[in-house]
Design a protein around this motif. Structure first.
Motif, PDB file in Angstrom:
ATOM      1  N   ILE A   2       0.838  -1.189   0.000  1.00  0.00           N
ATOM      2  CA  ILE A   2       0.000   0.000   0.000  1.00  0.00           C
ATOM      3  C   ILE A   2       0.877   1.244   0.000  1.00  0.00           C
ATOM      4  O   ILE A   2       1.751   1.408   0.850  1.00  0.00           O
ATOM      5  N   ALA A   3       0.644   2.140  -0.981  1.00  0.00           N
ATOM      6  CA  ALA A   3       1.393   3.381  -1.033  1.00  0.00           C
ATOM      7  C   ALA A   3       0.906   4.305   0.079  1.00  0.00           C
ATOM      8  O   ALA A   3      -0.283   4.351   0.404  1.00  0.00           O
ATOM      9  N   ILE A   4       1.826   5.040   0.677  1.00  0.00           N
ATOM     10  CA  ILE A   4       1.498   5.940   1.779  1.00  0.00           C
ATOM     11  C   ILE A   4       1.700   7.379   1.326  1.00  0.00           C
ATOM     12  O   ILE A   4       2.746   7.734   0.779  1.00  0.00           O
ATOM     13  N   HIS A   5       0.672   8.193   1.541  1.00  0.00           N
ATOM     14  CA  HIS A   5       0.765   9.618   1.232  1.00  0.00           C
ATOM     15  C   HIS A   5       0.629  10.392   2.530  1.00  0.00           C
ATOM     16  O   HIS A   5      -0.371  10.268   3.239  1.00  0.00           O
ATOM     17  N   ILE A   6       1.635  11.160   2.878  1.00  0.00           N
ATOM     18  CA  ILE A   6       1.644  11.920   4.121  1.00  0.00           C
ATOM     19  C   ILE A   6       1.003  13.287   3.883  1.00  0.00           C
ATOM     20  O   ILE A   6       1.419  14.030   2.991  1.00  0.00           O
ATOM     21  N   GLN A   7      -0.024  13.604   4.672  1.00  0.00           N
ATOM     22  CA  GLN A   7      -0.719  14.875   4.530  1.00  0.00           C
ATOM     23  C   GLN A   7       0.007  15.966   5.312  1.00  0.00           C
ATOM     24  O   GLN A   7       0.222  15.833   6.519  1.00  0.00           O
ATOM     25  N   LEU A   8       0.377  17.045   4.617  1.00  0.00           N
ATOM     26  CA  LEU A   8       1.085  18.155   5.252  1.00  0.00           C
ATOM     27  C   LEU A   8       0.419  19.480   4.897  1.00  0.00           C
ATOM     28  O   LEU A   8      -0.299  19.579   3.895  1.00  0.00           O
ATOM     29  N   ASN A   9       0.672  20.495   5.714  1.00  0.00           N
ATOM     30  CA  ASN A   9       0.122  21.826   5.488  1.00  0.00           C
ATOM     31  C   ASN A   9       0.545  22.361   4.123  1.00  0.00           C
ATOM     32  O   ASN A   9       1.728  22.338   3.771  1.00  0.00           O
ATOM     33  N   TYR A  76       8.549  13.866   8.688  1.00  0.00           N
ATOM     34  CA  TYR A  76       9.008  12.847   9.629  1.00  0.00           C
ATOM     35  C   TYR A  76       8.089  12.761  10.838  1.00  0.00           C
ATOM     36  O   TYR A  76       7.763  11.663  11.290  1.00  0.00           O
ATOM     37  N   TRP A  77       7.638  13.887  11.392  1.00  0.00           N
ATOM     38  CA  TRP A  77       6.753  13.845  12.558  1.00  0.00           C
ATOM     39  C   TRP A  77       5.414  13.213  12.195  1.00  0.00           C
ATOM     40  O   TRP A  77       4.835  12.470  12.997  1.00  0.00           O
ATOM     41  N   GLU A  78       4.920  13.499  11.001  1.00  0.00           N
ATOM     42  CA  GLU A  78       3.660  12.886  10.590  1.00  0.00           C
ATOM     43  C   GLU A  78       3.841  11.387  10.350  1.00  0.00           C
ATOM     44  O   GLU A  78       2.948  10.590  10.647  1.00  0.00           O
ATOM     45  N   TRP A  79       4.994  11.015   9.829  1.00  0.00           N
ATOM     46  CA  TRP A  79       5.324   9.595   9.665  1.00  0.00           C
ATOM     47  C   TRP A  79       5.385   8.902  11.033  1.00  0.00           C
ATOM     48  O   TRP A  79       4.905   7.776  11.193  1.00  0.00           O
ATOM     49  N   TYR A 135      12.662  25.295  13.356  1.00  0.00           N
ATOM     50  CA  TYR A 135      11.749  26.154  14.118  1.00  0.00           C
ATOM     51  C   TYR A 135      12.435  27.120  15.075  1.00  0.00           C
ATOM     52  O   TYR A 135      11.771  27.973  15.653  1.00  0.00           O
ATOM     53  N   HIS A 136      13.743  27.030  15.242  1.00  0.00           N
ATOM     54  CA  HIS A 136      14.467  28.041  16.014  1.00  0.00           C
ATOM     55  C   HIS A 136      14.910  29.148  15.065  1.00  0.00           C
ATOM     56  O   HIS A 136      16.083  29.293  14.730  1.00  0.00           O
ATOM     57  N   LYS A 145       1.563  30.742  13.056  1.00  0.00           N
ATOM     58  CA  LYS A 145       0.228  31.233  12.722  1.00  0.00           C
ATOM     59  C   LYS A 145      -0.283  30.608  11.425  1.00  0.00           C
ATOM     60  O   LYS A 145      -1.494  30.456  11.235  1.00  0.00           O
ATOM     61  N   GLU A 146       0.639  30.248  10.545  1.00  0.00           N
ATOM     62  CA  GLU A 146       0.264  29.599   9.285  1.00  0.00           C
ATOM     63  C   GLU A 146       0.015  28.104   9.463  1.00  0.00           C
ATOM     64  O   GLU A 146      -0.367  27.420   8.518  1.00  0.00           O
ATOM     65  N   GLY A 147       0.237  27.601  10.666  1.00  0.00           N
ATOM     66  CA  GLY A 147      -0.009  26.191  10.937  1.00  0.00           C
ATOM     67  C   GLY A 147       1.098  25.266  10.493  1.00  0.00           C
ATOM     68  O   GLY A 147       0.888  24.059  10.337  1.00  0.00           O
ATOM     69  N   LEU A 148       2.318  25.806  10.313  1.00  0.00           N
ATOM     70  CA  LEU A 148       3.408  24.990   9.771  1.00  0.00           C
ATOM     71  C   LEU A 148       3.957  23.984  10.783  1.00  0.00           C
ATOM     72  O   LEU A 148       4.667  23.061  10.385  1.00  0.00           O
ATOM     73  N   PHE A 149       3.624  24.145  12.062  1.00  0.00           N
ATOM     74  CA  PHE A 149       4.142  23.229  13.079  1.00  0.00           C
ATOM     75  C   PHE A 149       3.052  22.318  13.637  1.00  0.00           C
ATOM     76  O   PHE A 149       3.213  21.719  14.697  1.00  0.00           O
ATOM     77  N   LEU A 150       1.943  22.240  12.910  1.00  0.00           N
ATOM     78  CA  LEU A 150       0.808  21.463  13.395  1.00  0.00           C
ATOM     79  C   LEU A 150       1.168  19.992  13.601  1.00  0.00           C
ATOM     80  O   LEU A 150       0.713  19.371  14.565  1.00  0.00           O
ATOM     81  N   ASN A 151       1.996  19.422  12.728  1.00  0.00           N
ATOM     82  CA  ASN A 151       2.377  18.014  12.857  1.00  0.00           C
ATOM     83  C   ASN A 151       3.134  17.763  14.157  1.00  0.00           C
ATOM     84  O   ASN A 151       2.888  16.789  14.859  1.00  0.00           O
ATOM     85  N   TYR A 152       4.034  18.684  14.479  1.00  0.00           N
ATOM     86  CA  TYR A 152       4.813  18.579  15.716  1.00  0.00           C
ATOM     87  C   TYR A 152       3.897  18.705  16.932  1.00  0.00           C
ATOM     88  O   TYR A 152       3.981  17.925  17.896  1.00  0.00           O
ATOM     89  N   LYS A 153       2.998  19.692  16.888  1.00  0.00           N
ATOM     90  CA  LYS A 153       2.107  19.941  18.020  1.00  0.00           C
ATOM     91  C   LYS A 153       1.093  18.814  18.200  1.00  0.00           C
ATOM     92  O   LYS A 153       0.736  18.458  19.326  1.00  0.00           O
ATOM     93  N   THR A 154       0.653  18.237  17.082  1.00  0.00           N
ATOM     94  CA  THR A 154      -0.268  17.100  17.160  1.00  0.00           C
ATOM     95  C   THR A 154       0.407  15.901  17.805  1.00  0.00           C
ATOM     96  O   THR A 154      -0.170  15.222  18.666  1.00  0.00           O
TER      97      THR A 154
END
Length: 228
Positions: A2-9, A76-79, A135-136, A145-154
């Motif tokens: 099964i191919a895996i597609h990672i959803q990102l912002n 990587y965080w979403e993975w 992120y530093h 604010k653009e939601g670019l760190f949502l994967n990390y925060k989730t």
């Protein structure tokens, strides 16, 4: 398979690289080059040369190399989240689930053939050595604010929830969760480069000592025995 597609912002990229052959090639060789050269010496010009394309073609996917690094770290965080969901499926015991999550934080670097264009092992080494640079930065608040760190925060929220499932009255679940994520990377890096400031060792790619350290600290703080 099964191919895996990672959803990102969508704000991470100009065009989704997972959707095209060239985009997937950009991701594949960006990981190779950043891991080999380091982020500072990595350039879109070198990447374009490696994939036998043009800098302009790379810029059609990513605004700059910072956004590319951030994309890779978020991937990587979403993975890792995908692996946590898979590994902890049907685990009802909160303590056992938390232990699996801690182990997955470290071992999700194992290469999976379901994503041919991503070497998760190389990508993990990038997260360990370069991830903090994503992120530093001076732009961190605007990017947040653009939601670019949502994967990390989730990911951090999932760990915090697992901590509270073990000990509902623990006063610092979010602090411990984010600290565990950082510890997982920091002590791999320390073991490889500054062994005198850590008590774990990483030999022949084995990360068991890091997993054991995370479990020791976590369950000690929660006043709970480490599950078998």
């Amino acid at each position: 398979m099964i191919a895996i597609h990672i959803q990102l912002n969508e704000n991470l990229y100009l065009r989704d690289p997972q959707q095209t052959k060239l985009g997937r090639k950009i991701i594949e060789y960006a990981i190779i080059l950043i891991e080999e050269l380091g982020f500072e010496k990595f350039t879109f010009k070198k990447l374009a040369c490696k994939i036998q394309s043009t800098e302009a073609s790379v810029y059609r996917y990513f605004e700059n190399k910072h956004k590319l690094l951030l994309y890779l770290v978020c991937w990587y965080w979403e993975w890792t989240m995908f692996q946590i969901d898979y590994n902890s499926m049907n685990i009802d015991c909160p303590a056992k689930r938390l232990k699996i999550i801690l182990s997955t934080l470290v071992t999700s670097s194992q290469t999976n053939p379901a994503v041919e264009y991503v070497d998760e092992n190389r990508l993990h080494r990038i997260v360990v050595a370069e991830g903090i640079k994503a992120y530093h930065t001076k732009e961190v608040d605007d990017e947040n604010k653009e939601g670019l760190f949502l994967n990390y925060k989730t990911l951090s929220k999932v760990i915090a929830d697992a901590i509270q499932a073990v000990k509902p009255d623990f006063p610092y679940p979010n602090t411990l969760a984010s600290s565990l994520i950082e510890m997982a990377s920091d002590h791999i890096y320390f073991a490889e480069h500054f062994p005198s400031i850590t008590d774990v060792s990483v030999e022949e790619g084995r990360l068991d000592a890091v997993v054991n350290m995370l479990a020791f600290f976590t369950f000690k703080m929660l006043d709970h025995p480490i599950p078998e």
